[in-house]
Design a protein around this motif. Structure first.
Motif, PDB file in Angstrom:
ATOM      1  N   CYS A  54       0.779  -0.854  -0.143  1.00  0.00           N
ATOM      2  CA  CYS A  54       0.029   0.078  -0.167  1.00  0.00           C
ATOM      3  C   CYS A  54       1.019   0.952   0.083  1.00  0.00           C
ATOM      4  O   CYS A  54       0.542   2.281  -0.693  1.00  0.00           O
ATOM      5  CB  CYS A  54      -2.019  -0.027   1.308  1.00  0.00           C
ATOM      6  SG  CYS A  54      -1.935  -0.877   1.482  1.00  0.00           S
ATOM      7  N   LEU A  55       1.901   1.284   0.929  1.00  0.00           N
ATOM      8  CA  LEU A  55       3.011   2.180   0.599  1.00  0.00           C
ATOM      9  C   LEU A  55       3.495   3.018  -0.843  1.00  0.00           C
ATOM     10  O   LEU A  55       2.816   4.580  -0.804  1.00  0.00           O
ATOM     11  CB  LEU A  55       3.734   2.111   1.484  1.00  0.00           C
ATOM     12  CG  LEU A  55       5.200   2.977   2.158  1.00  0.00           C
ATOM     13  CD1 LEU A  55       4.113   4.609   2.707  1.00  0.00           C
ATOM     14  CD2 LEU A  55       5.755   2.941   2.909  1.00  0.00           C
ATOM     15  N   PRO A  56       3.621   2.283  -1.250  1.00  0.00           N
ATOM     16  CA  PRO A  56       3.516   2.791  -3.113  1.00  0.00           C
ATOM     17  C   PRO A  56       2.374   3.593  -3.475  1.00  0.00           C
ATOM     18  O   PRO A  56       2.785   4.579  -4.389  1.00  0.00           O
ATOM     19  CB  PRO A  56       4.160   1.492  -3.809  1.00  0.00           C
ATOM     20  CG  PRO A  56       4.581   0.497  -3.213  1.00  0.00           C
ATOM     21  CD  PRO A  56       4.517   0.950  -1.707  1.00  0.00           C
ATOM     22  N   LEU A  57       1.335   2.940  -3.114  1.00  0.00           N
ATOM     23  CA  LEU A  57       0.146   3.280  -4.045  1.00  0.00           C
ATOM     24  C   LEU A  57       0.244   4.588  -3.356  1.00  0.00           C
ATOM     25  O   LEU A  57      -0.264   5.168  -4.180  1.00  0.00           O
ATOM     26  CB  LEU A  57      -1.111   2.554  -3.410  1.00  0.00           C
ATOM     27  CG  LEU A  57      -0.898   0.953  -4.689  1.00  0.00           C
ATOM     28  CD1 LEU A  57      -1.472   0.028  -4.015  1.00  0.00           C
ATOM     29  CD2 LEU A  57      -1.106   1.203  -6.225  1.00  0.00           C
ATOM     30  N   VAL A  58      -0.616   4.796  -2.363  1.00  0.00           N
ATOM     31  CA  VAL A  58      -0.053   5.888  -1.723  1.00  0.00           C
ATOM     32  C   VAL A  58       0.730   7.420  -1.358  1.00  0.00           C
ATOM     33  O   VAL A  58      -0.396   8.351  -1.774  1.00  0.00           O
ATOM     34  CB  VAL A  58      -0.797   5.726   0.551  1.00  0.00           C
ATOM     35  CG1 VAL A  58      -0.484   7.346   1.064  1.00  0.00           C
ATOM     36  CG2 VAL A  58      -1.977   4.882   0.369  1.00  0.00           C
ATOM     37  N   LEU A  62      -0.493  10.641  -3.355  1.00  0.00           N
ATOM     38  CA  LEU A  62      -0.065  12.006  -2.530  1.00  0.00           C
ATOM     39  C   LEU A  62       1.196  12.746  -3.416  1.00  0.00           C
ATOM     40  O   LEU A  62       0.998  14.166  -3.087  1.00  0.00           O
ATOM     41  CB  LEU A  62      -0.161  11.998  -1.176  1.00  0.00           C
ATOM     42  CG  LEU A  62      -1.230  11.395  -0.147  1.00  0.00           C
ATOM     43  CD1 LEU A  62      -0.085  11.142   0.986  1.00  0.00           C
ATOM     44  CD2 LEU A  62      -2.088  11.988  -0.547  1.00  0.00           C
ATOM     45  N   GLU A  63       1.673  12.289  -4.293  1.00  0.00           N
ATOM     46  CA  GLU A  63       2.734  13.029  -5.224  1.00  0.00           C
ATOM     47  C   GLU A  63       2.381  14.548  -5.369  1.00  0.00           C
ATOM     48  O   GLU A  63       2.518  15.763  -5.116  1.00  0.00           O
ATOM     49  CB  GLU A  63       3.167  12.055  -6.255  1.00  0.00           C
ATOM     50  CG  GLU A  63       5.009  12.834  -6.241  1.00  0.00           C
ATOM     51  CD  GLU A  63       5.864  11.447  -7.028  1.00  0.00           C
ATOM     52  OE1 GLU A  63       6.879  12.381  -7.551  1.00  0.00           O
ATOM     53  OE2 GLU A  63       5.203  11.005  -7.461  1.00  0.00           O
ATOM     54  N   VAL A  66       1.898  16.973  -2.559  1.00  0.00           N
ATOM     55  CA  VAL A  66       3.064  17.192  -1.645  1.00  0.00           C
ATOM     56  C   VAL A  66       3.793  18.231  -2.329  1.00  0.00           C
ATOM     57  O   VAL A  66       4.467  18.790  -1.983  1.00  0.00           O
ATOM     58  CB  VAL A  66       3.913  16.012  -1.230  1.00  0.00           C
ATOM     59  CG1 VAL A  66       4.986  16.085  -0.801  1.00  0.00           C
ATOM     60  CG2 VAL A  66       3.015  14.647  -0.611  1.00  0.00           C
ATOM     61  N   ASP A  67       3.815  18.432  -3.834  1.00  0.00           N
ATOM     62  CA  ASP A  67       4.824  18.625  -3.846  1.00  0.00           C
ATOM     63  C   ASP A  67       4.380  19.855  -4.657  1.00  0.00           C
ATOM     64  O   ASP A  67       5.318  21.106  -5.278  1.00  0.00           O
ATOM     65  CB  ASP A  67       4.637  17.909  -6.571  1.00  0.00           C
ATOM     66  CG  ASP A  67       6.228  18.895  -6.712  1.00  0.00           C
ATOM     67  OD1 ASP A  67       6.837  18.516  -6.241  1.00  0.00           O
ATOM     68  OD2 ASP A  67       5.465  18.757  -8.308  1.00  0.00           O
ATOM     69  N   GLN A  68       3.151  19.749  -4.074  1.00  0.00           N
ATOM     70  CA  GLN A  68       3.184  21.909  -4.758  1.00  0.00           C
ATOM     71  C   GLN A  68       3.675  22.725  -3.147  1.00  0.00           C
ATOM     72  O   GLN A  68       3.907  23.737  -3.147  1.00  0.00           O
ATOM     73  CB  GLN A  68       1.271  21.813  -4.360  1.00  0.00           C
ATOM     74  CG  GLN A  68       0.386  21.333  -5.443  1.00  0.00           C
ATOM     75  CD  GLN A  68      -1.512  21.590  -5.375  1.00  0.00           C
ATOM     76  OE1 GLN A  68      -1.151  21.933  -4.240  1.00  0.00           O
ATOM     77  NE2 GLN A  68      -1.699  21.475  -6.513  1.00  0.00           N
ATOM     78  N   PHE A  69       3.472  21.817  -2.171  1.00  0.00           N
ATOM     79  CA  PHE A  69       3.856  22.741  -0.801  1.00  0.00           C
ATOM     80  C   PHE A  69       5.672  22.696  -0.569  1.00  0.00           C
ATOM     81  O   PHE A  69       6.320  23.394  -0.381  1.00  0.00           O
ATOM     82  CB  PHE A  69       3.547  21.502   0.501  1.00  0.00           C
ATOM     83  CG  PHE A  69       1.873  21.493   0.948  1.00  0.00           C
ATOM     84  CD1 PHE A  69       0.952  22.454   0.910  1.00  0.00           C
ATOM     85  CD2 PHE A  69       1.122  20.346   0.080  1.00  0.00           C
ATOM     86  CE1 PHE A  69       0.174  22.547   0.642  1.00  0.00           C
ATOM     87  CE2 PHE A  69      -0.315  20.673   0.783  1.00  0.00           C
ATOM     88  CZ  PHE A  69      -0.926  21.675   0.877  1.00  0.00           C
TER      89      PHE A  69
END
Length: 72
Positions: A54-58, A62-63, A66-69
């Motif tokens: 699940c971690l790579p999917l999540v 979210l990438e 997160v790139d906006q911040f």
């Protein structure tokens, strides 16, 4: 013809897994048979597998946000 311990030692010490009558192949499959995972899976192993799945999917979902911040 049965595979004996001294034959296994000979194949290991010589570094040669090929034998004309198939003993080398028998040795490789006998070794690989011990690497098969068990039939039952414990709760810790199940949880680790679930996180690894699940971690790579999540993180991929979210990438973009997160790139906006954190640009760059």
């Amino acid at each position: 013809m049965a595979l004996q311990t001294r034959d296994l030692y000979f194949h290991l010490s010589a570094g040669d897994l090929y034998c004309g009558d198939g003993q080398g192949r028998l040795f490789v499959f006998a070794y690989a048979k011990g690497l098969v995972p068990s039939d039952t899976v414990g709760p810790t192993r199940y949880a680790i597998g679930l996180v690894m799945f699940c971690l790579p999917l999540v993180s991929a979902m979210l990438e973009p946000y997160v790139d906006q911040f954190w640009p760059g």
